[in-house]
Design an enzyme around this catalytic site. Structure first.
Site, short mmCIF file in Angstrom:
data_model
loop_
_atom_site.label_atom_id
_atom_site.label_comp_id
_atom_site.label_asym_id
_atom_site.label_seq_id
_atom_site.Cartn_x
_atom_site.Cartn_y
_atom_site.Cartn_z
N LYS A 12 -8.20 13.32 32.15
CA LYS A 12 -9.08 12.95 31.03
C LYS A 12 -8.66 11.60 30.45
CE LYS A 12 -10.06 17.49 31.42
NZ LYS A 12 -9.40 18.36 32.42
N ALA A 26 -5.07 17.00 26.67
CA ALA A 26 -5.87 16.21 27.62
C ALA A 26 -6.59 15.02 26.98
CB ALA A 26 -6.88 17.12 28.30
N ASP A 56 -11.18 27.25 29.05
CA ASP A 56 -11.31 28.49 29.84
C ASP A 56 -10.17 28.75 30.83
OD1 ASP A 56 -12.81 26.33 30.63
OD2 ASP A 56 -14.46 27.44 31.48
N1 F0G Z 1 -7.47 21.79 28.84
C1 F0G Z 1 -8.62 21.24 28.45
C2 F0G Z 1 -8.89 21.02 27.00
C3 F0G Z 1 -9.55 20.88 29.41
O1 F0G Z 1 -10.71 20.35 29.02
C4 F0G Z 1 -9.27 21.10 30.78
C5 F0G Z 1 -10.22 20.76 31.82
C6 F0G Z 1 -8.03 21.66 31.12
C7 F0G Z 1 -7.16 21.99 30.12
C8 F0G Z 1 -7.65 21.93 32.56
O2 F0G Z 1 -7.30 20.74 33.18
O3 F0G Z 1 -9.04 20.44 34.95
O4 F0G Z 1 -6.89 19.19 35.02
O5 F0G Z 1 -6.94 21.60 35.50
N2 F0G Z 1 -11.40 20.44 31.59
C9 F0G Z 1 -12.40 19.96 32.51
C10 F0G Z 1 -13.70 19.86 31.80
C11 F0G Z 1 -12.46 20.67 33.81
O6 F0G Z 1 -14.73 19.61 32.49
O7 F0G Z 1 -13.75 19.98 30.59
P1 F0G Z 1 -7.57 20.48 34.75
#
Ligand code: F0G
Length: 458
Positions: free
Chosen positions: A258, A217, A125
Site C-alpha cells: 500500500k 499499511a 478481513d
Molecule cells: N491490513 C489491511 C488494512 C489491508 O488493507 C490489507 C490488504 C492487509 C492488512 C493484508 O495485506 O494484502 O499484503 O496481505 N488489503 C488489500 C485491499 C488486499 O484490497 O484492501 P496483504
C-alpha cells in the site's frame, strides 16, 4: 514554496489499456459469474479493485531492485531494509514477509490462542481470519459514527476508548494478547485515527499491561490527515508524524503493497527482543529464513527505498487530492458516499444507492458488476458477500452494518481524466439504478466466499 498545480512527477513508462465494447463487457461479467475477482485484467479499462500492489514504482525504486543482494542468509539488502525501518518507523527489529497477511500469520499464529479476544478499531478481513483460525475472536471497538456513512468526523477511524475499556474489564486482561489499531481504517472507509486517540489507547493499554500493535499499511495517508486535521501537527513533516505514530505502539504488521508502493512485500517491526525471537521459528516455517522472509533480495532492497519515499510530502498531498477529486465528482451526481472521503478510496454507500435490494441479494456486488458492464471500471463490493457470518448460537446470517462499493485508487497510476471516466460511468448507472437486480449465490466455498463465489442475477 509555491503550490504545484499538477502531479509532482512525470510519466516515463506506460502500459496500454482498452475499453471493450458494451456487449463484450456484458458477456465478460456474466462469464465471470458476476464476481469481479473473476475478470481478466486485460478486460478491465480502469482497475480500482485495490490500491494493493498496483501502484507505479519510481525510477529510484526500480533502480534499487537492480542492487538487491540475493544471499540466502545475511543479505545486505535486509540490513538496509532494517535501517530504513529504524529510521522511518523507529523500531529495532524487522521480520520481512511476502505480504501483509503473512506478517499477520507470524504474529497472530504466535500470540493468539483459543478463547482469546483481540480488540480493534476495525480489523481487515485477513486479520480477522487469522485470529479466528487460531481460535480467537476479533472485536470491533470503533466509534458509533464509523458505521454511519454520511456522518462527517475528522477521525472516523478512532478507537472508542470506553468500548475498549469495557471490553477489557468484561473479558479480563488474561484473554487479550494485544490490541490492534488499523491505520487508516480500510474496512470503515479508509478513515484516519488521530494522534490523540492513539496516545489514549497507548495509555489505557499500558495501564492494563496489554501490548499495542498497529496494522500500518496506510500509515502515511493517516499521517497526512493528522497533519491537515489535528491541532499541533500543521507544521510537522509527514516523516515526523509517522515516527511519532509508531512510538505509541509496541510494533506493527505492515503490508508494503500500500503506502510504500511496492508490488509485493510486508513485514513485522517491533522493539521487544524477546517477542522478536519468539516469532522467528514461525517465520522460518511459513515464509523463509530470518533475513529474507519470503522475499527476493531485490524486493528487500526496493522496500528499503520505498519506506523513505512514502513520506514524500508533495506526492502524498497530490495522492489524497486525487482521491478527494473522485469523491467530489461522484457526490456532484447526487450519489451518497462515505464521508469524509478516506485516504485510498472512495466508498459508495450502496444501501443508499440501491435501497430496493435487501442485503441477502448482495447489493454492493450487484453494483460492482453493473459498473463494470457500464464503463469497464472495476471496483469491489464490500458488504454482505464479504462480511456476513453465521451466528454460531442462532445459526442465522448476520449481515454487516455497511454495504459499500470501494473504488480504490492505485498510487501514481491513473490521471484525473481516468477519474472523470469513473464518475461518468457510475453516474450513468445511478440514473437507471431502479432497474438494477440483485444477485444470488450459485457456488460458495466454506471460507472467503467473497473472492471465490459464483453468482447469478436474481
Ligand atoms: N491490513 C489491511 C488494512 C489491508 O488493507 C490489507 C490488504 C492487509 C492488512 C493484508 O495485506 O494484502 O499484503 O496481505 N488489503 C488489500 C485491499 C488486499 O484490497 O484492501 P496483504
Amino acid at each position: 514554496m509555491d503550490e504545484e498545480p499538477a502531479e509532482p512527477y512525470r510519466i516515463k513508462v506506460i502500459e496500454p489499456i482498452r475499453l471493450l465494447d458494451r456487449e463484450e463487457r456484458k458477456n465478460r461479467i456474466k462469464e465471470a459469474h458476476y464476481n469481479v475477482f473473476n475478470l481478466k485484467s486485460e478486460d478491465v479499462y480502469i482497475d480500482l479493485l485495490t490500491d494493493s500492489g498496483t501502484s507505479a514504482m519510481s525510477d529510484t525504486q526500480w533502480a534499487a531492485m537492480m542492487s538487491g543482494d540475493e544471499a540466502y542468509a545475511g543479505s545486505g539488502s535486509f540490513y538496509r531494509f532494517t535501517k530504513a525501518v529504524q529510521d522511518v518507523l523507529g523500531y529495532r527489529y524487522l521480520i520481512p514477509t511476502h505480504q501483509g497477511r503473512a506478517a499477520e500469520n507470524v504474529l497472530i499464529g504466535n500470540l493468539v490462542k483459543k478463547g482469546d479476544i483481540v480488540p480493534f478499531n476495525m480489523p481487515f478481513d485477513t486479520t480477522s481470519n487469522h485470529i479466528r483460525v487460531n481460535g480467537g475472536q476479533p472485536v470491533e471497538c470503533a466509534l458509533d459514527v464509523a458505521y454511519e456513512p454520511q456522518q462527517v468526523h475528522p477521525f472516523k477511524g478512532n478507537v472508542d476508548i470506553d468500548k475498549l475499556e469495557d471490553l477489557v474489564k468484561k473479558v479480563g486482561v488474561g484473554r487479550i494478547p494485544f490490541v490492534m489499531v488499523t491505520i487508516t481504517n480500510n474496512t470503515g472507509g479508509g478513515q484516519p485515527v488521530s494522534m490523540e486517540n492513539l496516545r489514549e489507547v497507548r495509555m489505557m493499554t499500558s495501564r492494563y499491561g496489554i501490548p499495542l500493535y498497529l496494522d500500518a499499511a496506510r500509515c502515511v495517508e493517516n499521517s497526512y490527515f493528522v497533519h491537515r486535521r489535528e491541532n499541533g501537527y500543521e507544521n510537522k513533516t509527514l516523516a515526523e508524524i509517522t515516527l511519532e505514530t509508531f512510538s505509541y505502539a509496541d510494533g506493527c504488521t505492515f503490508s508494503a503493497k500500500k503506502d510504500p508502493m511496492a508490488n509485493i512485500g510486508g513485514f513485522i517491526a517491533l522493539n521487544d527482543e524477546k517477542t522478536y525471537h519468539e516469532l522467528l521459528p514461525r517465520l522460518v516455517t511459513y515464509e523463509g529464513f530470518t533475513t529474507y522472509g519470503g522475499l527476493a533480495g531485490r524486493d528487500l532492497e526496493c522496500l528499503a527505498q520505498s519506506l523513505y519515499e512514502m513520506t514524500d510530502e508533495r506526492y502524498v498531498a497530490n495522492r489524497i487530492r486525487q482521491v478527494e477529486y473522485l469523491g467530489k465528482l461522484i457526490e456532484s451526481r447526487g450519489i451518497k458516499i462515505v464521508k469524509p472521503v478516506g485516504g485510498h478510496a472512495v466508498f459508495v454507500d450502496v444501501a443508499a444507492f440501491l435501497p430496493h435490494l435487501p442485503q441477502s441479494q448482495f447489493p454492493a456486488d450487484a453494483l460492482a458488476a453493473e459498473l463494470y458492464a457500464e464503463s469497464g471500471v472495476r471496483g469491489v463490493g464490500l458488504g454482505a458477500l464479504a462480511f456476513s457470518r453465521l451466528d454460531e448460537e442462532t445459526g442465522e446470517q448476520v449481515f454487516p452494518k455497511l454495504e459499500l462499493l470501494r473504488l480504490a485508487i492505485p498510487r501514481r497510476v491513473y490521471t484525473d481524466r481516468h477519474m472523470d471516466a469513473v464518475a461518468d460511468g457510475l453516474g450513468r448507472v445511478y440514473e437507471r439504478r431502479k432497474e438494477i437486480r440483485g444477485l444470488k449465490i450459485v457456488y460458495e466455498p466454506p471460507l472467503l466466499r467473497h473472492f471465490l463465489a459464483r453468482l447469478e442475477r436474481v
